[in-house]
Design a protein around this motif. Structure first.
Motif, PDB file in Angstrom:
ATOM      1  N   CYS A 191      33.376  33.075  39.669  1.00 19.56           N
ATOM      2  CA  CYS A 191      34.455  33.608  40.503  1.00 19.56           C
ATOM      3  C   CYS A 191      35.511  32.514  40.643  1.00 19.56           C
ATOM      4  CB  CYS A 191      33.933  34.019  41.873  1.00 19.56           C
ATOM      5  SG  CYS A 191      33.036  35.574  41.882  1.00 19.56           S
ATOM      6  N   ARG A 192      36.696  32.763  40.103  1.00 22.65           N
ATOM      7  CA  ARG A 192      37.742  31.740  40.105  1.00 22.65           C
ATOM      8  C   ARG A 192      38.482  31.662  41.429  1.00 22.65           C
ATOM      9  NH1 ARG A 192      41.123  34.529  35.648  1.00 22.65           N
ATOM     10  NH2 ARG A 192      40.518  36.196  37.083  1.00 22.65           N
ATOM     11  N   ASN A 193      38.580  32.789  42.117  1.00 19.82           N
ATOM     12  CA  ASN A 193      39.414  32.837  43.312  1.00 19.82           C
ATOM     13  C   ASN A 193      38.989  34.008  44.203  1.00 19.82           C
ATOM     14  OD1 ASN A 193      40.516  35.162  41.991  1.00 19.82           O
ATOM     15  ND2 ASN A 193      41.918  33.818  40.875  1.00 19.82           N
ATOM     16  N   GLU A 194      39.788  34.251  45.244  1.00 20.27           N
ATOM     17  CA  GLU A 194      39.471  35.310  46.201  1.00 20.27           C
ATOM     18  C   GLU A 194      39.501  36.683  45.542  1.00 20.27           C
ATOM     19  OE1 GLU A 194      41.040  37.031  50.536  1.00 20.27           O
ATOM     20  OE2 GLU A 194      41.871  35.179  49.708  1.00 20.27           O
ATOM     21  N   ASP A 195      40.436  36.893  44.608  1.00 18.17           N
ATOM     22  CA  ASP A 195      40.521  38.185  43.926  1.00 18.17           C
ATOM     23  C   ASP A 195      39.238  38.492  43.164  1.00 18.17           C
ATOM     24  OD1 ASP A 195      43.038  38.718  44.864  1.00 18.17           O
ATOM     25  OD2 ASP A 195      44.088  37.977  43.086  1.00 18.17           O
ATOM     26  N   ASP A 196      38.688  37.472  42.502  1.00 18.01           N
ATOM     27  CA  ASP A 196      37.434  37.659  41.779  1.00 18.01           C
ATOM     28  C   ASP A 196      36.298  38.002  42.742  1.00 18.01           C
ATOM     29  OD1 ASP A 196      38.749  37.104  39.465  1.00 18.01           O
ATOM     30  OD2 ASP A 196      37.755  35.201  39.053  1.00 18.01           O
ATOM     31  N   SER A 197      36.286  37.345  43.887  1.00 20.60           N
ATOM     32  CA  SER A 197      35.246  37.610  44.880  1.00 20.60           C
ATOM     33  C   SER A 197      35.339  39.043  45.397  1.00 20.60           C
ATOM     34  CB  SER A 197      35.365  36.627  46.048  1.00 20.60           C
ATOM     35  OG  SER A 197      35.145  35.293  45.613  1.00 20.60           O
TER      36      SER A 197
END
Length: 328
Positions: free
Chosen positions: A176-182
């Motif tokens: 997960c690279r960032n909040e969007d991925d999460s």
């Protein structure tokens, strides 16, 4: 200007640096392209007004916005082609990328498959486990289409009797690279729950390399669902680890990776929920000898084509003319 290199090689996809070094720096210029900044597929999606990860639905629904975006894409593609035409040597990582770069840049292009650390995966010892695992390796980006994996797995489970379903599990391995991925992972968990298969789906996030190899050692199927992936190193890693590959019937996996070796298949290709589900069932139904033969073919094919040694040999061959010219 104070220290010009003799040769400039771009491996990051920064095409607009090529004319700078060619005409201002007076260098011999080479490049290794992993993915075109713009592709003919992107143009066709906007032209056909298809909503996708690079074409928002509100644009696809509007004739005016679609026209303006297509105009912008065509202009960008033209300028991108001018920049790329400055390269003396053009190398790409797959046949899919080759066709797009050749069309956009109008240059002779050589395919140099990327170096994969196949040794680390070829050395993985298979483990006999009761659990029947399907694994997926890839970042949780929208184009990876993890939702298709979950929906296909749900259809596959419908083919399995209730008393045997407990043996099957889908493990989604990725970072997960960032909040969007999460948030995307969260929505995938909701989807699994809606399909009543959440107890059969596991999310292995940001795993260590040791953990990745452990999952690979136990898995029967390596699942890939990205449409038109330019290459697909995750597919290569699964094949090298002896995991039977079920990949999307497009792009690099179709053209370069999951191909026949010594006249026999090295894996399987699908493009819909039904075809993925059917092939999952077929793979688990294969006899042990048949599985072993396919695993061995796949491992042999990736070692021959995608190893670091194969990359080095091909890369040096492509660059040799520029290197010799620079010496003169």
């Amino acid at each position: 200007m104070k220290f010009n290199p003799d040769i400039y090689i771009d491996t990051m996809g920064y095409a607009f640096t090529l004319p700078l070094f060619k005409y201002i720096g007076k260098c011999d210029v080479g490049c290794y392209v992993h993915y075109p900044t713009i592709s003919t597929d992107m143009l066709s999606k906007v032209s056909d007004r298809r909503a996708t990860y690079n074409n928002a639905s509100f644009i696809a629904r509007s004739k005016v916005l679609s026209y303006l975006k297509l105009l912008y894409y065509k202009l960008f593609a033209y300028v991108y082609g001018l920049a790329g035409s400055c390269a003396d040597v053009v190398m790409v990582n797959s046949s899919w990328t080759l066709e797009h770069i050749r069309t956009l840049w109008g240059k002779d292009v050589s395919t140099v498959f990327p170096p994969c650390d196949t040794r680390a995966f070829l050395n993985i010892k298979r483990k006999d486990v009761e659990l029947k695992l399907i694994i997926s390796i890839g970042q949780f980006r929208p184009e990876k289409d993890h939702a298709l994996q979950i929906r296909s797995f749900a259809k596959f489970l419908q083919k399995i009797s209730n008393d045997k379903r407990r043996c099957y599990k889908l493990v989604l391995i990725g970072s997960c690279r960032n909040e969007d991925d999460s948030k995307r992972v969260g929505s995938l968990k909701v989807l699994a729950a809606q399909l009543n298969i959440n107890e059969h789906v596991e999310f292995a996030l940001n795993v260590t390399f040791k953990e990745l190899k452990n999952h690979l050692s136990m898995a029967t199927i390596g699942l890939h669902t990205m449409w038109n992936e330019h290459f697909g190193i995750g597919v290569v890693e699964c094949m090298a680890a002896g995991v039977i590959t079920l990949a999307h019937n497009s792009g690099g996996p179709k053209i370069d990776i999951v191909t026949e070796w010594r006249g026999a298949p090295t894996g399987f290709l699908a493009d819909s929920e039904d075809s993925y589900a059917t092939l999952m069932y077929d793979i688990f139904s294969m006899g042990n000898n048949e599985k072993t033969e396919m695993r061995n073919r796949a491992r042999e094919s990736v070692e021959a084509r995608f190893s670091e040694k194969a990359f080095e040999t091909r890369f040096i061959k492509c660059m040799s003319a520029v290197i010799e010219e620079s010496k003169d």
